[in-house]
Design an enzyme around this catalytic site. Structure first.
Site, PDB file in Angstrom:
ATOM      1  N   LYS A  24     -62.945  96.854 -23.769  1.00 51.25           N
ATOM      2  CA  LYS A  24     -61.733  96.525 -24.536  1.00 51.25           C
ATOM      3  C   LYS A  24     -61.973  96.666 -26.035  1.00 51.25           C
ATOM      4  CE  LYS A  24     -57.689  95.182 -25.762  1.00 51.25           C
ATOM      5  NZ  LYS A  24     -57.067  93.899 -25.461  1.00 51.25           N
ATOM      6  N   LEU A  25     -63.106  96.193 -26.520  1.00 52.24           N
ATOM      7  CA  LEU A  25     -63.405  96.346 -27.947  1.00 52.24           C
ATOM      8  C   LEU A  25     -63.568  97.816 -28.306  1.00 52.24           C
ATOM      9  CD1 LEU A  25     -65.843  93.350 -28.593  1.00 52.24           C
ATOM     10  CD2 LEU A  25     -63.414  93.526 -29.201  1.00 52.24           C
TER      11      LEU A  25
END
Length: 289
Positions: free
Chosen positions: A167-168
């Site tokens: 996600k990052l």
């Protein structure tokens, strides 16, 4: 399956409403009760109460501090868990944070997954999010019936913490695109081409993409479009990217530059603006409002 949702910000509320509309039994908890009531779901007085009868728990909170606080304590998530429950931590947080709360969950005989999402509020309303899930495969299989109501795609990306890492990584790209789009649009404006004209070309050129299309109204009419993702959260996420990069030894000069701009925009009292507000900030540097 009975589902508890902890945190009903923009994404958490969207997930709650989507699940309720599919006929799922949903209980929600939020630190601000009025936001919980607005979902139309049953509202619990504490996180512990919300998860007490749940088969699946979805957690969607703003930051790492909120996540740690929500799991711990006599009224926290962990205190109400039963054996066999699957908890999906969908907040955008440091992978070390999700690993840190794991013992609180497994100590109750439950399973913890990190399952952040990619997608807009419009996509959650249609059940077309993308989940990237880290944790035991058996837990992913058990929670799929719920995630499939919310998502077009569910990726099992590895061990616990892997979902947060992916996600990052996605947000690094998204926020880089946002920065580049803002700079290019302001450049054309300063050189005399109206933003609507420039954006029409952007949307139909080699850079045309789902992101460019999705953010069009926000960039063209920044004062009229509801906030989808605020600049203070942009700065928070880019700082998480910076911390992860430092731990693993990854050089990320563009992300560092984007963090500097986002931090400056927040300091300029634009933190509650949409991420497209980077363009507004750049206009102020150019002497325009």
């Amino acid at each position: 399956m009975k589902v508890a949702i902890i945190g009903v910000g923009r994404m958490g509320a969207g997930m709650a409403v989507r699940l309720r509309e599919t006929g799922t039994e949903v209980v929600v908890w939020n630190r601000t009760p009025a936001k919980a009531a607005a979902t139309g779901c049953a509202v619990a007085g504490t996180a512990r109460e919300a998860v007490a009868a749940a088969d699946v728990v979805l957690v969607s909170l703003a930051d790492d501090a909120a996540v740690r606080s929500a799991y711990d304590g006599p009224d926290g998530v962990a205190a109400g868990l039963r054996e066999g429950v699957v908890v999906v931590e969908s907040s955008t947080i440091d992978p070390e944070t999700v690993r840190g709360v794991e013992p609180l969950v497994t100590g109750r005989g439950a399973t913890l997954l990190d399952g952040p999402v990619s997608g807009s509020i419009a996509l959650v309303e249609k059940g077309q999010l993308t989940f990237m899930v880290g944790g035991p495969a058996e837990g992913v299989d058990r929670v799929r019936p719920v995630l499939d109501l919310l998502a077009r795609q569910v990726f099992h990306v590895g061990a616990l913490g892997s979902g947060a890492i992916v996600k990052l990584s996605i947000n690094t790209v998204v926020l880089g695109l946002n920065q580049a789009l803002a700079e290019a649009l302001v450049l054309a404006e300063r050189a005399g081409v109206p933003r609507e004209t420039t954006y029409e070309v952007f949307a139909n050129s080699a850079i045309g993409s789902a992101f460019v299309s999705y953010k069009r109204a926000a960039f063209e009419r920044p004062d009229e479009v509801p906030v989808a993702f605020s600049l203070d959260l942009v700065a928070k996420d880019l700082d998480l990217v910076r911390q992860l990069a430092a731990r693993v030894g990854a050089r990320m000069p563009q992300a560092e530059a984007n963090l500097g701009v986002a931090t400056a925009a927040v300091a300029a009292a634009l933190g509650d603006r949409d991420m497209s507000g980077v363009a507004t900030y750049l206009r102020t540097l150019s002497g325009e409002l």
